[in-house]
Each structure stands twice: as C-alpha cells, then as structure tokens.
Design a protein around this motif. Structure first.
Motif, mmCIF file in Angstrom:
data_model
loop_
_atom_site.group_PDB
_atom_site.id
_atom_site.type_symbol
_atom_site.label_atom_id
_atom_site.label_comp_id
_atom_site.label_asym_id
_atom_site.label_seq_id
_atom_site.Cartn_x
_atom_site.Cartn_y
_atom_site.Cartn_z
ATOM 1 N N GLU A 77 4.818 35.748 53.187
ATOM 2 C CA GLU A 77 4.422 37.159 53.232
ATOM 3 C C GLU A 77 3.309 37.374 54.255
ATOM 4 O O GLU A 77 3.311 38.359 54.997
ATOM 5 C CB GLU A 77 3.985 37.637 51.855
ATOM 6 N N LEU A 78 2.372 36.435 54.305
ATOM 7 C CA LEU A 78 1.279 36.545 55.266
ATOM 8 C C LEU A 78 1.791 36.349 56.690
ATOM 9 O O LEU A 78 1.356 37.042 57.611
ATOM 10 C CB LEU A 78 0.184 35.536 54.937
ATOM 11 N N TYR A 90 -1.728 33.037 47.452
ATOM 12 C CA TYR A 90 -3.112 33.138 47.906
ATOM 13 C C TYR A 90 -3.697 34.482 47.493
ATOM 14 O O TYR A 90 -3.007 35.494 47.461
ATOM 15 C CB TYR A 90 -3.168 32.987 49.431
ATOM 16 N N VAL A 103 -0.304 30.074 60.351
ATOM 17 C CA VAL A 103 -0.828 30.803 59.187
ATOM 18 C C VAL A 103 -1.422 29.812 58.195
ATOM 19 O O VAL A 103 -2.503 30.043 57.651
ATOM 20 C CB VAL A 103 0.281 31.657 58.525
ATOM 21 N N VAL A 157 -4.606 41.785 54.227
ATOM 22 C CA VAL A 157 -3.404 41.756 53.385
ATOM 23 C C VAL A 157 -3.785 41.364 51.965
ATOM 24 O O VAL A 157 -3.358 41.989 50.990
ATOM 25 C CB VAL A 157 -2.344 40.794 53.967
ATOM 26 N N LEU A 158 -4.610 40.314 51.844
ATOM 27 C CA LEU A 158 -4.981 39.825 50.519
ATOM 28 C C LEU A 158 -5.901 40.790 49.776
ATOM 29 O O LEU A 158 -5.994 40.730 48.553
ATOM 30 C CB LEU A 158 -5.632 38.444 50.627
ATOM 31 N N LEU A 212 -5.190 29.705 56.754
ATOM 32 C CA LEU A 212 -5.458 29.705 55.312
ATOM 33 C C LEU A 212 -6.360 28.540 54.914
ATOM 34 O O LEU A 212 -7.218 28.685 54.047
ATOM 35 C CB LEU A 212 -4.153 29.673 54.522
ATOM 36 N N THR A 249 -6.939 39.596 59.525
ATOM 37 C CA THR A 249 -5.695 40.245 59.102
ATOM 38 C C THR A 249 -5.223 39.669 57.773
ATOM 39 O O THR A 249 -4.796 40.414 56.885
ATOM 40 C CB THR A 249 -4.601 40.078 60.178
ATOM 41 N N VAL A 250 -5.301 38.354 57.617
ATOM 42 C CA VAL A 250 -4.925 37.724 56.349
ATOM 43 C C VAL A 250 -5.762 38.308 55.222
ATOM 44 O O VAL A 250 -5.239 38.664 54.154
ATOM 45 C CB VAL A 250 -5.090 36.187 56.423
ATOM 46 N N ALA A 255 -0.599 37.039 48.020
ATOM 47 C CA ALA A 255 0.588 36.875 48.857
ATOM 48 C C ALA A 255 0.880 35.399 49.103
ATOM 49 O O ALA A 255 -0.018 34.555 49.023
ATOM 50 C CB ALA A 255 0.388 37.587 50.193
#
Length: 108
Positions: A29-30, A65, A41, A19-20, A45, A15-16, A25
């Motif tokens: 935001e993540l 990121y 999170v 988004v990226l 990361l 999912t991260v 982000a």
C-alpha cells in the motif's frame, strides 16, 4: 531527536508518514503512494522504524505499519521554543506594518 530529523529529511519518508497518519498500511500500500520500487520502500521503513516513527505488527503473512506520534511530539516540543521566537517577530512585523499604514494615512 537527531535520528528523527534525519528520517524526516527525505521526501519519500515524509510521504510514508503522511499515508500512515491516516491509517495503518502494508508495504504494498505504501509502495503505491511512492514512485519507487518496493525494496526502496522497505529501506525507508527501516529508517523510520529505527527512528521510532513507525511501528510494525504481523497480520498473517503481511506486516502492517503504523505511525508512532511520540517522537513527533518530542520534536514539536523542541521546536516550540523557536516557534515562540518567530511568533514574537511576526507580531513585531505586523505592528510595524500597521504603524506605517497609519503614518501614510495621516500624511494624506
């Protein structure tokens, strides 16, 4: 490549990356995109950074990121050999289905 596969094995980390894929982000935001707390999170990361899948830059007080696509390109190249195998098998299956359909139509 093992670290990339291991990093991709977790749904939150995928999912991260999704988004990226669209934009860089911050952790906050993540965290908004995930059902876990900010420290979780940050741990995800760290795994993604160690696998080379994300990069980070300092922007004043924030860390931003971004996706690093190179490890994914390496994985895609490796998977390409297997993709060709499955494509051939799918072509054979389609040919067999078409042959069966022709046989049924000829028998009617």
């Amino acid at each position: 490549m093992d670290s990339v596969l291991q990093a991709l094995s977790d749904g939150s980390r995928r999912t991260v990356l999704e988004v990226l894929r669209d934009h860089p982000a911050t952790v906050n935001e993540l965290a908004a995109a995930l059902p876990i707390a900010r420290p979780g999170v940050s741990r995800h990361l760290r795994v993604l950074r160690e696998a080379g899948l994300v990069g980070v830059r300092q922007d004043a007080q924030r860390r931003v990121y971004s996706l690093r696509p190179e490890p994914l390109a390496e994985l895609d190249a490796w998977l390409g050999r297997y993709r060709a195998l499955w494509e051939r098998r799918m072509e054979d299956l389609h040919a067999e289905i078409a042959r069966g359909k022709q046989d049924r139509e000829a028998g009617q």
